[in-house]
Design a protein around this motif. Structure first.
Motif, short mmCIF file in Angstrom:
data_model
loop_
_atom_site.label_atom_id
_atom_site.label_comp_id
_atom_site.label_asym_id
_atom_site.label_seq_id
_atom_site.Cartn_x
_atom_site.Cartn_y
_atom_site.Cartn_z
N UNK A 185 -56.52 19.26 -80.22
CA UNK A 185 -56.14 20.50 -79.53
C UNK A 185 -55.70 20.28 -78.09
N UNK A 186 -55.59 19.01 -77.69
CA UNK A 186 -55.06 18.60 -76.39
C UNK A 186 -55.98 18.93 -75.21
N UNK A 187 -57.21 19.42 -75.48
CA UNK A 187 -58.10 19.72 -74.34
C UNK A 187 -58.48 18.46 -73.58
N UNK A 188 -58.42 17.31 -74.26
CA UNK A 188 -58.73 16.03 -73.60
C UNK A 188 -57.72 15.73 -72.50
N UNK A 189 -56.54 16.35 -72.58
CA UNK A 189 -55.51 16.10 -71.58
C UNK A 189 -55.92 16.63 -70.20
N UNK A 190 -56.94 17.47 -70.17
CA UNK A 190 -57.43 17.94 -68.89
C UNK A 190 -58.00 16.81 -68.04
N UNK A 191 -58.32 15.68 -68.68
CA UNK A 191 -58.81 14.51 -67.95
C UNK A 191 -57.67 13.71 -67.34
N UNK A 192 -56.43 13.99 -67.77
CA UNK A 192 -55.26 13.26 -67.29
C UNK A 192 -54.69 13.91 -66.04
N UNK A 193 -54.08 13.14 -65.18
CA UNK A 193 -53.36 13.74 -64.05
C UNK A 193 -52.08 14.41 -64.54
N UNK A 194 -51.75 15.53 -63.95
CA UNK A 194 -50.52 16.24 -64.32
C UNK A 194 -49.38 15.74 -63.43
N UNK A 195 -48.45 15.00 -64.03
CA UNK A 195 -47.34 14.43 -63.26
C UNK A 195 -46.01 14.85 -63.88
N UNK A 196 -44.97 14.82 -63.06
CA UNK A 196 -43.61 15.11 -63.52
C UNK A 196 -43.08 13.84 -64.19
N UNK A 197 -43.11 13.81 -65.52
CA UNK A 197 -42.85 12.57 -66.25
C UNK A 197 -41.44 12.00 -66.04
N UNK A 198 -40.38 12.83 -66.00
CA UNK A 198 -39.04 12.25 -65.79
C UNK A 198 -38.91 11.48 -64.48
N UNK A 199 -39.67 11.86 -63.46
CA UNK A 199 -39.59 11.16 -62.17
C UNK A 199 -40.07 9.71 -62.33
N UNK A 200 -41.18 9.53 -63.04
CA UNK A 200 -41.76 8.19 -63.18
C UNK A 200 -40.90 7.28 -64.03
#
Length: 402
Positions: free
Chosen positions: A299-314
């Motif tokens: 359910x993607x709730x684990x993604x709350x542990x990840x930093x939220x970044x603008x992926x195309x920039x990286x």
């Protein structure tokens, strides 16, 4: 921004840059190998049109200063990439030689307003640095954290090991950071049991020795503590809500009887203390932990542990990124390098203009939080400190009075 406002902003930006090139902090923000970077500028006097002047190169800060004072910029950018010919007018002619690893963290303005958005963005930057240092092994001196001057933070990694990575390899880094490739088997380690802990045979779960293993285990323990504090009926219902199983197989829901057994294990202090210390020996609790992890991955709730970044920039190996120490033309705040995120307050530490009173014409009623004060702005004419005037004019919600 009308012409009078442009003249006002242009003058104070010019004053800043005329002195900045002599300041040690500003020069420290210049990227390594300045002469190998492509530079881009958006000029104040062309606003509201966003016209990017790029394919520009400089051999020294002094050469750059002459350009900046002649063409007063609202925004200054440099490439993440190093080029053999950075001033070439076609990308294929530049001769790519590598690129820093760049992360862009931008907040979204919600009910809490601008200040709360910046606070949330800072939390994401802290998470990102934790990943970069703990999981990837980068040392702090190789990581430059910069408040963008706008809605968040830019993080530059300047380690020689990553310079030649292409877009695909950088996307793999993103997949790891954002849990896109997270496998339950990699975050829950099983160990066989032979006569230990009162069991004749079987296995127990342990915290996996990895960055994600540590984070997921912490997530699991927090969930179990939440269940432990509920009353029995609510706890059993919460356990039964967990949906478990890979997409390729079906797993039946937990029965009330099994949910009660799981709850009993949670409430056993000896078993739960071992769980806090990274080991689960109860079969019932082990089944619950597996369900918690698989459910949170699905359910993607684990993604709350990840930093939220603008992926195309990286993943972009030719990206332009804001110059540290430059002024953000959309806020009037400086893109400030940050040594200690915990102590940094962008609405204080990134403010560079004076308290001299200026007149503005606001298009709305609003409140502005800056320099540990709240300024109440009414629609129409207001007298405010210069830093508030610059902020509101750059944000496009006020014009300069006179």
């Amino acid at each position: 921004m009308n012409e009078r406002s442009k003249r006002f902003i242009g003058k104070i930006f010019w004053n800043y840059y005329s002195n900045a090139f002599r300041e040690e902090e500003f020069l420290a923000g210049m990227p390594p190998r300045l002469e190998a970077r492509e530079w881009g500028f958006i000029q104040i006097y062309l606003l509201p049109k966003i016209v990017m002047r790029r394919h520009i190169s400089f051999q020294s800060p002094s050469e750059m200063k002459k350009f900046v004072l002649k063409n007063i910029p609202a925004h200054i950018y440099h490439s993440s990439a190093y080029y053999k010919y950075p001033g070439a007018d076609k990308m294929e002619k530049k001769g790519w030689e590598g690129a820093d690893l760049i992360f862009d963290i931008d907040g979204e303005i919600g009910r809490g307003g601008y200040s709360q958005m910046l606070l949330k963005a800072k939390e994401e930057a802290v998470k990102l640095k934790d990943f970069l240092m703990d999981d990837f092994g980068f040392v702090e001196r190789e990581i430059l954290t910069v408040f963008s001057g706008g809605r968040g933070y830019h993080v530059h990694v300047r380690d020689g090991a990553i310079l030649k990575l292409g877009g695909a390899e950088r996307r793999e880094i993103l997949d790891y950071l954002t849990a896109n490739s997270l496998d339950v088997k990699n975050v829950l380690r099983t160990t066989a049991v032979r006569g230990d802990y009162g069991a004749k045979s079987g296995y127990f779960y342990e915290e996996a020795n990895s960055g994600w293993g540590r984070r997921v285990w912490g997530y699991v323990i927090s969930f179990l503590e939440y269940i432990k504090d509920l009353d029995e009926e609510d706890a059993i219902e919460k356990i039964r809500e967990l949906k478990v199983g890979r997409k390729e197989k079906l797993v039946k829901n937990v029965s009330k009887e099994d949910a009660f057994k799981m709850l009993t294990s949670i409430k056993n202090e000896k078993i739960f203390d071992m769980a806090r210390n990274g080991k689960i020996i109860s079969k019932e609790l082990g089944n619950l932990v597996e369900r918690v992890v698989e459910s949170s991955v699905e359910d993607l709730s684990i993604k709350g542990l990840s930093p939220s970044v603008d992926e195309p920039v990286t993943s972009d190996i030719k990206r332009l990124i804001r110059l540290p120490g430059s002024i953000h033309g959309g806020s009037g705040l400086i893109a400030r390098m940050v040594d200690n995120l915990d102590d940094f307050d962008p609405l204080v530490d990134a403010v560079i203009f004076s308290e001299e009173e200026k007149k503005i014409i606001s298009d709305r009623n609003m409140e502005v939080e800056m320099m540990d004060n709240t300024y109440k702005i009414k629609k129409g004419e207001n007298k405010v400190p210069e830093f508030v005037a610059v902020f509101l004019i750059c944000r496009g919600v006020a014009e300069y009075g006179c």
